[in-house]
Scaffold this active site. Structure first.
Site, mmCIF file in Angstrom:
data_model
loop_
_atom_site.group_PDB
_atom_site.id
_atom_site.type_symbol
_atom_site.label_atom_id
_atom_site.label_comp_id
_atom_site.label_asym_id
_atom_site.label_seq_id
_atom_site.Cartn_x
_atom_site.Cartn_y
_atom_site.Cartn_z
ATOM 1 N N TYR A 105 15.220 -4.718 4.779
ATOM 2 C CA TYR A 105 14.842 -4.135 3.483
ATOM 3 C C TYR A 105 15.742 -2.950 3.161
ATOM 4 C CZ TYR A 105 10.630 -7.073 3.535
ATOM 5 O OH TYR A 105 9.757 -8.139 3.579
ATOM 6 N N GLY A 109 3.249 -8.482 -10.964
ATOM 7 C CA GLY A 109 2.584 -7.781 -12.080
ATOM 8 C C GLY A 109 2.332 -8.632 -13.313
ATOM 9 N N PRO A 116 1.728 -10.759 -3.613
ATOM 10 C CA PRO A 116 0.356 -11.099 -4.009
ATOM 11 C C PRO A 116 0.021 -10.658 -5.435
ATOM 12 C CG PRO A 116 0.324 -9.089 -2.706
ATOM 13 C CD PRO A 116 1.756 -9.583 -2.709
ATOM 14 N N LEU A 117 0.793 -9.703 -5.967
ATOM 15 C CA LEU A 117 0.555 -9.254 -7.350
ATOM 16 C C LEU A 117 1.319 -10.132 -8.340
ATOM 17 C CD1 LEU A 117 0.834 -5.383 -6.777
ATOM 18 C CD2 LEU A 117 -1.214 -6.599 -7.543
ATOM 19 N N ALA A 118 2.023 -11.153 -7.815
ATOM 20 C CA ALA A 118 2.853 -12.012 -8.669
ATOM 21 C C ALA A 118 3.750 -11.141 -9.561
ATOM 22 C CB ALA A 118 1.987 -12.964 -9.483
HETATM 23 N N1 NAP Z 1 7.910 -12.246 4.481
HETATM 24 C C1 NAP Z 1 8.730 -12.408 3.465
HETATM 25 O O1 NAP Z 1 9.585 -13.318 3.431
HETATM 26 C C2 NAP Z 1 8.624 -11.456 2.304
HETATM 27 C C3 NAP Z 1 9.345 -11.702 1.122
HETATM 28 C C4 NAP Z 1 9.207 -10.778 0.067
HETATM 29 C C5 NAP Z 1 8.375 -9.672 0.201
HETATM 30 N N2 NAP Z 1 7.699 -9.445 1.384
HETATM 31 C C6 NAP Z 1 6.781 -8.289 1.551
HETATM 32 O O2 NAP Z 1 5.795 -8.378 0.553
HETATM 33 C C7 NAP Z 1 5.728 -7.165 -0.202
HETATM 34 C C8 NAP Z 1 5.307 -7.480 -1.623
HETATM 35 O O3 NAP Z 1 6.194 -8.380 -2.227
HETATM 36 P P1 NAP Z 1 6.791 -8.192 -3.689
HETATM 37 O O4 NAP Z 1 7.130 -6.780 -3.916
HETATM 38 O O5 NAP Z 1 7.848 -9.204 -3.814
HETATM 39 O O6 NAP Z 1 5.597 -8.643 -4.633
HETATM 40 P P2 NAP Z 1 4.366 -8.037 -5.475
HETATM 41 O O7 NAP Z 1 3.521 -7.118 -4.677
HETATM 42 O O8 NAP Z 1 3.739 -9.228 -6.085
HETATM 43 O O9 NAP Z 1 5.054 -7.243 -6.661
HETATM 44 C C9 NAP Z 1 5.529 -5.934 -6.575
HETATM 45 C C10 NAP Z 1 6.645 -5.783 -7.580
HETATM 46 O O10 NAP Z 1 6.143 -6.056 -8.897
HETATM 47 C C11 NAP Z 1 6.283 -4.909 -9.720
HETATM 48 N N3 NAP Z 1 5.060 -4.760 -10.526
HETATM 49 C C12 NAP Z 1 3.775 -4.884 -10.119
HETATM 50 N N4 NAP Z 1 2.936 -4.687 -11.160
HETATM 51 C C13 NAP Z 1 3.707 -4.422 -12.222
HETATM 52 C C14 NAP Z 1 3.423 -4.132 -13.594
HETATM 53 N N5 NAP Z 1 2.170 -4.088 -14.058
HETATM 54 N N6 NAP Z 1 4.469 -3.926 -14.423
HETATM 55 C C15 NAP Z 1 5.742 -3.956 -13.956
HETATM 56 N N7 NAP Z 1 6.077 -4.227 -12.673
HETATM 57 C C16 NAP Z 1 5.070 -4.461 -11.820
HETATM 58 C C17 NAP Z 1 6.435 -3.738 -8.765
HETATM 59 O O11 NAP Z 1 7.143 -2.697 -9.387
HETATM 60 P P3 NAP Z 1 6.660 -1.168 -9.153
HETATM 61 O O12 NAP Z 1 7.082 -0.804 -7.772
HETATM 62 O O13 NAP Z 1 7.375 -0.433 -10.231
HETATM 63 O O14 NAP Z 1 5.174 -1.146 -9.337
HETATM 64 C C18 NAP Z 1 7.199 -4.377 -7.606
HETATM 65 O O15 NAP Z 1 8.577 -4.473 -7.917
HETATM 66 C C19 NAP Z 1 7.126 -6.547 -0.025
HETATM 67 O O16 NAP Z 1 7.127 -5.138 -0.194
HETATM 68 C C20 NAP Z 1 7.440 -6.926 1.394
HETATM 69 O O17 NAP Z 1 6.842 -5.998 2.281
HETATM 70 C C21 NAP Z 1 7.812 -10.334 2.417
#
Ligand code: NAP
Length: 324
Positions: free
Chosen positions: A61, A235, A231-233
């Protein structure tokens, strides 16, 4: 609702995990800037105030900078390390001048990666180490040797995987001396194949579904914690409004109505829906925004309150097709 698998194993992680991929700015090799440290400090403190005591990292990361900035935050908070659960991942290698991006589960790579992770985080141990993505060249004996070395030295207390299917987990488990405690997969109200796989059994509609068959049930049977990444797709149902289809817009409207009726946040409905599943899925939220982190904290309560009918309404709205 029963205890989540990690709790059954005595690992006291919170119901929500803060994913730290978003911290530390860009995916470059630059130094940590003051603003990036402040953002991480605010994110960590807000998470702790919201009851989140478990943190998800990976060596890749921000090319190590996400762990490095988290390590600086830890260093500024005496006594915090022992109160939280930290997991990180290894096994992905970036492309370099001579080689393409690839996976590497060799003993040398795993041992070296963990030393790098511990150095950046400024800690002596990881609570959980995950293998990030399956390596087709995995030699299970070699991984087992690496895991034993890490366990005996006290550098890693538990092991798990990410993005693996049942057969891959069983193969690895047959060789390693300790139980795999986690599998982290992409699952959300938007990415529904983890549910569609099950409801499409014996249905032509299932032909296009691509999720690891039987994984949910395997993890439930073997007390393995399913964690949901993204999990938040991103946002889409909680304010981003960057819709790709009518179903996404309608589902976002349904989430908003439910949040208003239940006097909670949209984030807590989206995550509560995921957590309502009997596998006790642990969402790994990726937001770095303090307001949005706070908005997630009611999710465990919403999971308990959500009726079957409400759960199915959200599922069917998002899949935009009636069930078979
Ligand atoms: N194991 C794997 O292969 C793998 C792959 C990917 C990720 N991960 C892990 O999973 C975690 C979560 O994954 P993710 O970040 O991809 O997904 P997420 O939790 O679904 O989404 C977070 C992203 O969406 C944005 N977001 C959320 N709500 C929003 C809104 N209302 N308006 C605008 N933007 C919004 C956030 O921006 P803001 O920060 O500005 O809120 C952030 O960039 C990562 O941090 C990582 O630890 C694991």
């Amino acid at each position: 609702m029963s205890l989540m698998p990690l709790e059954k194993r005595g690992i006291t992680g919170s119901r929500l995990v803060l994913g730290c991929m978003g911290f530390a700015g860009d995916w470059d090799t630059g130094v940590i800037e003051k603003g990036e440290l402040l953002e991480a400090e605010r994110g960590l403190d807000t998470a702790l105030e919201s009851g989140i005591t478990m943190f998800d990292h990976a060596d890749i990361y921000k090319r190590g900078k996400a762990e490095e900035v988290f390590g600086k935050c830890l260093n500024n908070r005496a006594g915090l390390r022992e109160k939280i659960i930290i997991q990180s991942k290894c096994g992905i290698r970036f492309a370099d001048t001579e080689n393409p991006g690839r996976y590497d589960f060799s003993k040398n790579h795993i041992l070296g990666a963990v030393d790098g992770i511990l150095g950046r985080l400024g800690t002596d141990y990881l609570d959980i180490l995950l293998l990030h993505r399956p390596d087709p060249l995995m030699e299970p004996e070699e991984v087992a040797e690496a895991f034993s070395t890490l366990m005996e030295s006290g550098k890693v207390r538990n092991f798990g995987v990410s993005n693996m299917n049942v057969a891959q987990m069983k193969l690895l488990q047959a060789y390693i001396g300790s139980p795999l405690v986690v599998n982290q997969m992409e699952m959300s109200l938007k990415k529904l194949d983890w549910l569609d796989q099950g409801v499409h059994v014996n249905q032509p509609a299932g032909l296009g579904t691509n999720f690891a068959e039987g994984l949910i049930e395997h993890c439930m049977l073997e007390t393995i914690q399913l964690q949901a990444w993204a999990p938040l797709a991103k946002g889409i149902y909680s304010g981003k409004e960057d819709f790709m289809s009518a179903a996404e817009k309608e589902t976002a409207e349904l989430v908003a109505r439910m949040a208003e009726e239940k006097e909670t946040t949209k984030e807590s409905i989206v995550l509560g829906w995921l957590m309502r599943h009997p596998a006790n899925i642990q969402p790994v939220i990726g937001t770095t925004n303090p307001g949005r982190i706070q908005n997630c904290q009611d999710a465990p309560r919403q999971a308990k309150l959500m009726t079957r009918e409400e759960w199915y309404k959200l599922y069917i709205s998002s899949r935009s097709k009636r069930l078979p």
